[in-house]
Design an enzyme around this catalytic site. Structure first.
Site, short mmCIF file in Angstrom:
data_model
loop_
_atom_site.label_atom_id
_atom_site.label_comp_id
_atom_site.label_asym_id
_atom_site.label_seq_id
_atom_site.Cartn_x
_atom_site.Cartn_y
_atom_site.Cartn_z
CE1 TYR A 9 -50.45 -0.94 27.17
CE2 TYR A 9 -49.80 -0.33 24.94
CZ TYR A 9 -49.52 -0.42 26.29
OH TYR A 9 -48.30 0.02 26.76
N GLY A 10 -55.69 1.09 24.40
CA GLY A 10 -55.89 2.29 23.57
C GLY A 10 -55.42 3.51 24.33
CG ASP A 14 -67.39 4.20 27.25
OD1 ASP A 14 -66.98 3.73 28.32
OD2 ASP A 14 -67.06 5.33 26.84
CD GLN A 61 -66.10 -0.27 29.07
OE1 GLN A 61 -66.86 -0.38 30.02
NE2 GLN A 61 -65.23 0.71 28.97
CG HIS A 90 -67.40 7.15 30.67
ND1 HIS A 90 -68.02 8.18 31.36
CD2 HIS A 90 -68.08 7.03 29.50
CE1 HIS A 90 -69.02 8.65 30.61
NE2 HIS A 90 -69.07 7.96 29.49
N GLY A 137 -55.52 10.11 27.49
CA GLY A 137 -54.45 9.23 27.95
C GLY A 137 -53.06 9.81 27.75
CD GLU A 185 -56.88 35.07 15.91
OE1 GLU A 185 -57.22 35.66 16.93
OE2 GLU A 185 -56.72 35.62 14.80
N1 LIG Z 1 -59.89 8.67 25.53
C1 LIG Z 1 -60.01 9.49 26.55
O1 LIG Z 1 -59.44 10.56 26.53
C2 LIG Z 1 -60.81 9.12 27.78
C3 LIG Z 1 -60.86 10.03 28.86
C4 LIG Z 1 -61.53 9.66 30.02
C5 LIG Z 1 -62.16 8.42 30.08
N2 LIG Z 1 -62.14 7.59 29.01
C6 LIG Z 1 -62.78 6.27 29.13
O2 LIG Z 1 -61.79 5.27 29.09
C7 LIG Z 1 -62.33 4.08 28.50
C8 LIG Z 1 -61.44 3.66 27.36
O3 LIG Z 1 -61.53 4.65 26.37
P1 LIG Z 1 -60.36 4.92 25.32
O4 LIG Z 1 -60.71 6.20 24.61
O5 LIG Z 1 -59.06 4.74 25.98
O6 LIG Z 1 -60.63 3.71 24.36
P2 LIG Z 1 -60.01 3.47 22.92
O7 LIG Z 1 -58.70 4.16 22.78
O8 LIG Z 1 -61.07 3.69 21.90
O9 LIG Z 1 -59.80 1.92 23.12
C9 LIG Z 1 -59.44 1.16 22.13
C10 LIG Z 1 -59.05 -0.19 22.74
O10 LIG Z 1 -60.20 -1.01 22.82
C11 LIG Z 1 -59.91 -2.23 22.19
N3 LIG Z 1 -61.14 -2.82 21.69
C12 LIG Z 1 -62.15 -2.18 21.03
N4 LIG Z 1 -63.13 -3.04 20.74
C13 LIG Z 1 -62.73 -4.24 21.22
C14 LIG Z 1 -63.30 -5.53 21.24
N5 LIG Z 1 -64.51 -5.76 20.71
N6 LIG Z 1 -62.59 -6.52 21.82
C15 LIG Z 1 -61.39 -6.30 22.39
N7 LIG Z 1 -60.79 -5.11 22.40
C16 LIG Z 1 -61.46 -4.09 21.82
C17 LIG Z 1 -58.91 -1.85 21.11
O11 LIG Z 1 -58.20 -2.99 20.73
P3 LIG Z 1 -57.67 -3.24 19.21
O12 LIG Z 1 -56.41 -2.43 19.06
O13 LIG Z 1 -57.45 -4.69 19.16
O14 LIG Z 1 -58.76 -2.74 18.30
C18 LIG Z 1 -58.04 -0.85 21.90
O15 LIG Z 1 -57.14 -1.53 22.74
C19 LIG Z 1 -63.74 4.41 28.12
O16 LIG Z 1 -64.60 4.02 29.16
C20 LIG Z 1 -63.73 5.93 27.98
O17 LIG Z 1 -64.98 6.54 28.16
C21 LIG Z 1 -61.47 7.91 27.87
MG LIG Z 2 -66.27 10.83 27.66
#
Ligand SMILES: NC(=O)c1ccc[n+]([C@@H]2O[C@H](COP(=O)([O-])OP(=O)(O)OC[C@H]3O[C@@H](n4cnc5c(N)ncnc54)[C@H](OP(=O)(O)O)[C@@H]3O)[C@@H](O)[C@H]2O)c1
Ligand SMILES: [Mg+2]
Length: 326
Positions: free
Chosen positions: A24-25, A82, A85, A107, A133, A230
């Site tokens: 839930y990030g 990632d 995961q 991703h 997000g 800028e």
């Molecule tokens: N961010 C972007 O803008 C974006 C854009 C396109 C694609 N993506 C893709 O979307 C996917 C998610 O990325 P994100 O940026 O949304 O991730 P993120 O915000 O870094 O995700 C954090 C989440 O992962 C959980 N987490 C981390 N380590 C964990 C573990 N060992 N066990 C259980 N939960 C864990 C965290 O939980 P806690 O709160 O409990 O730590 C939190 O809910 C990735 O594949 C990324 O490449 C991201």
């Molecule tokens: Mg990326």
């Protein structure tokens, strides 16, 4: 190129199916909320009582533990970072990947580099939004959507694409447009663009230019406004009107100087280095390096952050933000 729009996707296809959102990030929260608002049955999974668990509760979800959500989900969305995961997948998700289920990514990293190898009997799809997000959620609420890429890695059921399109529609992506590409192409292009341009390239260019001015005796504040502040104006112009649109909007002086000096700032040597960077991505070398950095608990990233906040450009920025209303 085929572009999929709302009319090409059917939400009814996901009726009576449970969507498990693991994490839930940034993406997890945004996509889970959109899935729910689109009428899907969503279960959010997070570490018990961690920050994400609490945030999901605040947003009105009744979070489940990771394995429990994976068990309940017909579609399991891997939306945690990632690097974490693979261990989460093998510990909590893999045992529940029974035939007919769908594994969903935003991703292609872990599938491309085979850090995750799902069983042959499940569909493996990706819907990768072209933006963070928060923006995804804001556009969804405004009745619009982010563009996104769709990929099918494995179509065990014969319906994988239908499922992916419905999930894309539920996030609002088909309001804007969704196109298809292979998993590994998404991975290569996404990693390369964040390394060479969006995050790595642009920050190094800004820092080097700032340093060059300050070393020549220019006021740090002036250097900061010109090289960093800028930048947003240029980026907005390029975003909306393309590079040529930007050139026609700036002064003639900027146009002449930029067109003649830009190719010197980024020259053939830089281009050769870009090719090497892409090669490391395509060969899997970068993926292995990142996995090793993660196993060592990210020493390089932590050091870079410590050094980064101490850099003059950040100190100047903090000071300026105190004095200016910007
Ligand atoms: N961010 C972007 O803008 C974006 C854009 C396109 C694609 N993506 C893709 O979307 C996917 C998610 O990325 P994100 O940026 O949304 O991730 P993120 O915000 O870094 O995700 C954090 C989440 O992962 C959980 N987490 C981390 N380590 C964990 C573990 N060992 N066990 C259980 N939960 C864990 C965290 O939980 P806690 O709160 O409990 O730590 C939190 O809910 C990735 O594949 C990324 O490449 C991201
Ligand atoms: Mg990326």
């Amino acid at each position: 190129m085929r572009v999929y729009r709302d009319r090409d996707a059917n939400l009814d296809w996901l009726k009576n199916k449970t969507i498990a959102v693991i994490g839930y990030g940034s993406q997890g929260a945004a996509q889970a909320l959109c899935f729910r608002d689109s009428g899907l049955d969503v279960v959010v999974a997070a570490r018990k009582n961690g920050p994400s668990w609490r945030r999901a509760r605040t947003d009105g979800f009744e979070p489940a533990e990771l394995g429990e959500a994976a068990r309940r989900g017909d579609v399991v969305c891997m939306l945690i970072s990632d690097t974490s995961q693979p261990e989460v997948y093998y510990r909590f998700v893999h045992p529940h990947m029974t035939p007919g289920k769908t594994l969903y990514f935003s991703h292609g990293f872990n599938i491309t580099y085979e850090f995750i190898k799902p069983p042959r009997s499940v569909d493996v799809v990706m819907v990768a939004p072209h933006g963070p997000g928060r923006q995804l959620r804001e556009l969804y609420l405004a009745g619009k959507g982010l563009p996104a890429l769709l990929a099918v890695h494995r179509d065990a059921s014969g319906h994988a694409k239908r499922t992916a399109l419905a999930l894309a529609k539920a996030c609002g992506f088909t309001r804007s447009g969704v196109f298809e590409a292979p998993f590994n192409h998404e991975t290569f292009a996404d990693l390369f663009s964040e390394q060479a341009v969006l995050c790595g390239g642009v920050s190094e260019l800004v820092k080097s230019a700032y340093e060059t001015l300050v070393e020549a005796g220019i006021e740090p504040e002036l250097a900061w406004f010109c090289c960093l502040y800028e930048l947003k104006l240029t980026v907005d112009l390029i975003h909306h009107e393309g590079i040529e649109g930007m050139w026609s909007a700036v002064s003639e002086t900027a146009r002449y100087g930029g067109r003649t000096r830009g190719p010197r700032a980024i020259d053939t040597a830089s281009k050769a280095e870009l090719r090497r960077i892409l090669k490391e991505i395509m060969s899997g070398e970068f993926g292995r390096e990142l996995a090793q950095e993660y196993r060592r608990r990210m020493p390089l990233l932590r050091r870079a952050k410590r050094e980064g906040v101490r850099h003059g450009i950040e100190r100047t920025g903090r000071q300026i933000r105190r004095y200016f209303d910007i």
